[in-house]
Design a protein around this motif. Structure first.
Motif, PDB file in Angstrom:
ATOM      1  N   ILE A  43       5.159   9.873   2.428  1.00 19.44           N
ATOM      2  CA  ILE A  43       6.271   9.610   3.348  1.00 19.44           C
ATOM      3  C   ILE A  43       6.354   8.107   3.587  1.00 19.44           C
ATOM      4  N   ILE A  44       7.518   7.552   3.338  1.00 20.00           N
ATOM      5  CA  ILE A  44       7.714   6.122   3.565  1.00 20.00           C
ATOM      6  C   ILE A  44       8.514   5.993   4.855  1.00 20.00           C
ATOM      7  N   GLY A  45       7.862   5.427   5.857  1.00 23.49           N
ATOM      8  CA  GLY A  45       8.392   5.487   7.215  1.00 23.49           C
ATOM      9  C   GLY A  45       9.354   4.391   7.598  1.00 23.49           C
ATOM     10  N   GLY A  46      10.251   4.029   6.730  1.00 23.90           N
ATOM     11  CA  GLY A  46      11.301   3.097   7.124  1.00 23.90           C
ATOM     12  C   GLY A  46      10.900   1.632   7.032  1.00 23.90           C
ATOM     13  N   GLY A  47      11.868   0.759   7.288  1.00 22.82           N
ATOM     14  CA  GLY A  47      11.618  -0.679   7.324  1.00 22.82           C
ATOM     15  C   GLY A  47      11.351  -1.276   5.949  1.00 22.82           C
ATOM     16  N   ASP A  48      10.515  -2.317   5.937  1.00 25.92           N
ATOM     17  CA  ASP A  48      10.297  -3.077   4.711  1.00 25.92           C
ATOM     18  C   ASP A  48       9.532  -2.311   3.646  1.00 25.92           C
ATOM     19  N   SER A  49       8.767  -1.307   4.032  1.00 27.07           N
ATOM     20  CA  SER A  49       8.044  -0.535   3.003  1.00 27.07           C
ATOM     21  C   SER A  49       9.033   0.173   2.088  1.00 27.07           C
ATOM     22  N   VAL A  50      10.180   0.545   2.637  1.00 26.99           N
ATOM     23  CA  VAL A  50      11.216   1.184   1.815  1.00 26.99           C
ATOM     24  C   VAL A  50      11.715   0.181   0.763  1.00 26.99           C
TER      25      VAL A  50
END
Ligand SMILES: Nc1ncnc2c1ncn2[C@@H]1O[C@H](COP(=O)(O)OP(=O)(O)OP(=O)(O)O)[C@@H](O)[C@H]1O
Ligand SMILES: O=C(O)[C@H](O)COP(=O)(O)O
Length: 483
Positions: free
Chosen positions: A430-437
């Motif tokens: 799960i990629i939880g939003g923000g810059d990691s996306v």
């Protein structure tokens, strides 16, 4: 502080002991989260079957059902009612007010530079039009102060029409007689895009009169704007006071399924990776995840506050002096809860904050004066990868370094690649939003992740365990026993 020289002494807190993992894997029934549900509820199978994104989602749900080792009994589902729960008769010929988050980036020529949020809104819209509903689509764009042409939703119409397969009609306003006329002439299966709701200050004030005017356009309400669900605005919350049913769209449902459901009731071991610039902006997330995860990996600018709290020299790295005690407290909490908290043991340092800075790799305990840490080092990547190898669920929020500079993007990209590899092995990622996306997209592995959140602030607030007003206001699904 353990010496950074050897990977075997990497963790500041003891690495995951079998006892801590075992105790967390035991069949303890946790209190139901706000949206704990039967894994298959509210997915809207008609739309799901037609859409690869949702087919994959359903497949992974089925897989998690099959592999769920932990029996859950006596728990009552409190899911929100979903658009998939409505019958065709509920939708045919009905005017449906759909709040989406179409807040996409536009360049100076008003071209869409990332259409992710538009694509994410499509399954709900398609489901509605294929059931003969009249879709009244609403969104904000940016943070305009009054009517501001550059924040008009007009540039979205061609892409939206192309993706939905229906010529979208655009209104020049979001309330008023002209809009009412357009609504009246909308055929079954038609789509009317209202102008930016934030052109009215009443939107963000959650003004009841404005909410009532929006509501008066339609027969029922669907909220699919996950990215704005943390805002109690007229089109996300106020409108529900005047329109029933008020239900969740497929995107909102999927975000809740992953960011709340899969995180609150994870397949274990469950690892959380938290990065980003400052610990102060992630306190709530870290504290909340410490209650749920078995392994916590920290990276990004925040690690230097943890190092300094432990008496290490951090050179000119980013440090929040007023959060040193907090860092110590978080380390102690992790230890007390049996969470294996890993900090990087080596870092990539730079002589200035610039893409062309001179750089070198040093142990975390050996950052010289005048140098700043801008990425995690290769030993840390290896140890993080080893720790992740054992997991069944991973959530990631925040980059490991200044990934905007190629030279310092290696740690972040390594995490993205590892998660892609794990995803291929059936791990829930799960990629939880923000810059990691952005990092996951840069590496080109977005498609293989279990879930990539479309929310920045909203995903952070959900991960912090906060109630999102745009979700809270929706109808409850009929309570059903989970098993
Ligand atoms: N070592 C570091 N020193 C300084 N800045 C860093 C470091 N590591 C990462 N960053 C910066 O942190 C920023 C991202 O931090 P932020 O807290 O905003 O994370 P996020 O959760 O991904 O984003 P958002 O808050 O928008 O959801 C990036 O711009 C990155 O360059
Ligand atoms: O981009 C976002 O995070 C959402 O669209 C919400 O926007 P806002 O922060 O301007 O409310």
């Amino acid at each position: 502080m353990a010496s950074a020289a050897s990977p075997t002494t990497l963790s500041l807190i003891p690495t995951t002991s079998s006892s801590s993992t075992t105790s967390r894997s035991s069949p303890t029934v946790r209190l139901p989260s706000r949206f704990l549900r039967s894994p298959l509820r509210g997915l809207g199978f008609a739309a799901a079957a037609a859409d690869p994104l949702f087919s994959a989602h359903v497949a992974s749900k089925l897989q998690s059902l099959k592999t769920s080792a932990r029996p859950i009994t006596g728990v009552v589902s409190m899911a929100k009612r979903s658009v998939g729960d409505l019958s065709p008769a509920d939708l045919k010929g009905k005017k449906v007010f759909v709040r989406a988050d179409l807040n996409v980036p536009l360049d100076d020529s008003q071209n869409i530079t990332d259409d992710t949020r538009i694509r994410a809104a499509v399954p709900t819209i398609k489901h509605l039009i294929s059931n003969g509903a009249k879709v009244i689509l609403s969104s904000h764009l940016g943070r305009p102060k009054g009517v501001t042409p550059k924040y008009s939703l007009a540039p979205l119409v061609p892409r939206l029409s192309e993706l939905i397969g229906v010529e979208v009609v655009k209104a020049d306003d979001c309330i008023g007689p002209d809009v009412e006329k357009l609504v009246a002439s909308l055929p079954d299966g038609g789509v009317l895009l209202l102008e930016n709701v934030r052109f009215y200050k009443e939107e963000e004030k959650n003004d009841p009169g404005f909410a009532e005017k929006l509501a008066s356009l339609a027969d029922l309400y669907v909220n699919d704007a996950f990215g704005t669900a943390h805002r109690a605005h007229a089109s996300t919350e106020g409108v529900t006071k005047f329109l029933r049913p008020s239900v969740a769209g497929f995107l909102l449902q999927k975000e809740l399924d992953y960011l709340d459901g899969a995180v609150s009731n994870p397949k274990r071991p469950f690892a959380a990776i938290v990065g980003g610039s400052k610990v102060s902006s992630k306190i709530g997330v870290i504290e909340s995840l410490l209650e749920k995860c078995d392994i916590l990996l920290l990276g990004g600018g925040m690690i230097f506050t943890f190092y300094k709290a432990q008496g290490l020299s951090v050179g000119s790295s980013l440090v929040e002096e007023d959060k040193l005690d907090l860092a110590t407290t978080l380390l102690a909490k992790a230890k007390a809860k049996g969470v294996s908290l890993l900090l990087p043991t080596d870092v990539v340092i730079a002589d200035k904050f610039a893409p062309d800075a001179n750089s070198k790799i040093v142990p975390a305990s050996a950052i010289p004066d005048g140098w700043m840490g801008l990425d995690i080092g290769p030993d840390s990547v290896k140890t993080f990868n080893d720790a992740l190898e054992t997991t069944k669920t991973v959530i990631w929020n925040g980059p490991m370094g200044v990934f905007e500079f190629d030279k310092f993007a290696v740690g972040t990209e390594a995490v993205a690649k590892k998660l892609a590899e794990l995803s291929g092995k059936g791990v829930t990622t799960i990629i939880g939003g923000g810059d990691s996306v952005a990092a996951v997209e840069k590496v080109g592995v977005a498609e293989v992740m279990s879930h990539i959140s479309t929310g920045g602030g909203a995903s952070l607030e959900l991960l912090e365990g906060k109630i999102l007003p745009g979700v809270d206001a929706l109808d409850e699904a009929v309570a059903v026993p989970v098993r």
